[in-house]
Design a protein around this motif. Structure first.
Motif, PDB file in Angstrom:
ATOM      1  N   GLU A 111      41.198  48.906  32.032  1.00 49.78           N
ATOM      2  CA  GLU A 111      41.706  49.913  31.106  1.00 49.78           C
ATOM      3  C   GLU A 111      42.581  49.301  30.023  1.00 49.78           C
ATOM      4  N   ASP A 146      48.903  48.066  43.984  1.00 49.64           N
ATOM      5  CA  ASP A 146      48.390  49.415  43.777  1.00 49.64           C
ATOM      6  C   ASP A 146      49.498  50.338  43.285  1.00 49.64           C
ATOM      7  N   HIS A 147      49.134  51.257  42.392  1.00 48.44           N
ATOM      8  CA  HIS A 147      50.045  52.287  41.885  1.00 48.44           C
ATOM      9  C   HIS A 147      51.406  51.713  41.477  1.00 48.44           C
ATOM     10  N   HIS A 159      48.962  54.089  31.051  1.00 44.85           N
ATOM     11  CA  HIS A 159      49.574  53.990  32.372  1.00 44.85           C
ATOM     12  C   HIS A 159      49.095  55.066  33.353  1.00 44.85           C
ATOM     13  N   LEU A 161      46.247  56.169  33.842  1.00 41.81           N
ATOM     14  CA  LEU A 161      44.920  55.878  34.372  1.00 41.81           C
ATOM     15  C   LEU A 161      44.921  54.728  35.371  1.00 41.81           C
ATOM     16  N   ILE A 162      46.037  54.036  35.499  1.00 40.11           N
ATOM     17  CA  ILE A 162      46.067  52.790  36.255  1.00 40.11           C
ATOM     18  C   ILE A 162      46.251  53.050  37.745  1.00 40.11           C
ATOM     19  N   SER A 163      45.291  52.567  38.540  1.00 40.42           N
ATOM     20  CA  SER A 163      45.431  52.652  39.995  1.00 40.42           C
ATOM     21  C   SER A 163      45.829  51.305  40.596  1.00 40.42           C
ATOM     22  N   ARG A 164      45.534  50.229  39.895  1.00 40.59           N
ATOM     23  CA  ARG A 164      45.931  48.887  40.352  1.00 40.59           C
ATOM     24  C   ARG A 164      46.177  48.019  39.132  1.00 40.59           C
ATOM     25  N   ASP A 165      47.191  47.174  39.205  1.00 36.91           N
ATOM     26  CA  ASP A 165      47.412  46.245  38.099  1.00 36.91           C
ATOM     27  C   ASP A 165      47.596  44.834  38.628  1.00 36.91           C
ATOM     28  N   ARG A 183      41.544  51.097  36.206  1.00 39.29           N
ATOM     29  CA  ARG A 183      41.344  52.451  36.745  1.00 39.29           C
ATOM     30  C   ARG A 183      40.680  52.357  38.118  1.00 39.29           C
ATOM     31  N   GLU A 184      39.667  51.473  38.252  1.00 43.26           N
ATOM     32  CA  GLU A 184      38.984  51.239  39.521  1.00 43.26           C
ATOM     33  C   GLU A 184      39.610  50.020  40.185  1.00 43.26           C
ATOM     34  N   ALA A 185      40.179  50.224  41.360  1.00 47.55           N
ATOM     35  CA  ALA A 185      40.911  49.145  42.023  1.00 47.55           C
ATOM     36  C   ALA A 185      40.041  47.914  42.245  1.00 47.55           C
TER      37      ALA A 185
END
Length: 215
Positions: A111, A146-147, A159, A161-165, A183-185
């Motif tokens: 993302e 995650d999160h 931010h 949309l973020i599930s993992r960074d 967005r997709e982990a």
């Protein structure tokens, strides 16, 4: 030390009969213990639905053991390939930071992507307060989570949309991070991501330091 005497053919048949009788009396025994299927030899040919079900159970047991590792390997390989494409986009780029923020997300299947530094001297960088990099990373070079609690600060308008960074420290004297948001982990796998993430950070540092000095 004593060893048990070898079983005779009659003894083996008697033992096999006892095992068969027990399994017949307890038909759910193997279904309740799927790990045992890994120790069994499958039939050479399958005749009928019952044996086919046992073959399927054997496959399920094996896949349950290896599935997570295989998924992680595939995720890491996918990220490695995407990282190579993203690095190629830096070659000859007139605006390195622009390439990171505008091109890297699509190339990496993410993302957002940005360079984050403390006391950012450029509008193209995300600014962090002094000491924030050390507090976030706690001595680590790479952090995948995650999160993330600091998603708004690190990933801006993306931010929500973020599930993992992933946060990766860039080499150099100033505290600066490559911040990637997914967005997709699975786009940032927990296993197999270290090498491609490190490669991205080092390539970005060289591109920045070679074209505009260290920010």
């Amino acid at each position: 030390m004593t060893f048990p005497a070898p079983q005779t053919e009659d003894g083996r048949e008697a033992e096999a009969a006892r095992v068969a009788a027990y399994l017949s009396a307890h038909p759910g025994f193997l279904a309740e213990r799927p790990a045992l299927y890994r120790a069994l030899h499958p039939p050479k040919r399958v005749h009928g639905e019952t044996l086919a079900d046992h073959m399927a159970a054997l496959l399920v047991a094996a896949r349950a053991e290896t599935g997570l590792v295989a998924d992680a390997a595939r995720g890491g390989l996918d990220l490695t390939i995407r990282a190579a494409t993203a690095i190629a986009a830096l070659i000859g780029a007139a605006d390195v930071l622009g390439a990171v923020s505008a091109e890297w997300p699509a190339l990496l299947g993410l993302e957002c992507a940005s360079l984050v530094t403390e006391g950012a001297p450029s509008a193209g960088l995300r600014d962090l307060p002094a000491g924030a990099v050390a507090r976030l990373m706690e001595g680590r070079e790479i952090l995948v989570r995650d999160h993330p609690a600091e998603a708004a600060l690190l990933h801006g308008e993306a931010h929500a949309l973020i599930s993992r960074d992933a946060l990766v420290v860039l080499p150099g004297t100033r505290p600066r991070l490559l911040a990637l948001g997914a967005r997709e982990a699975g786009r940032l796998p927990l296993r197999g991501a270290t090498a491609p993430l490190r490669l991205l950070a080092h390539a970005l540092a060289r591109a920045l330091d070679g074209t505009m000095g260290e920010p």
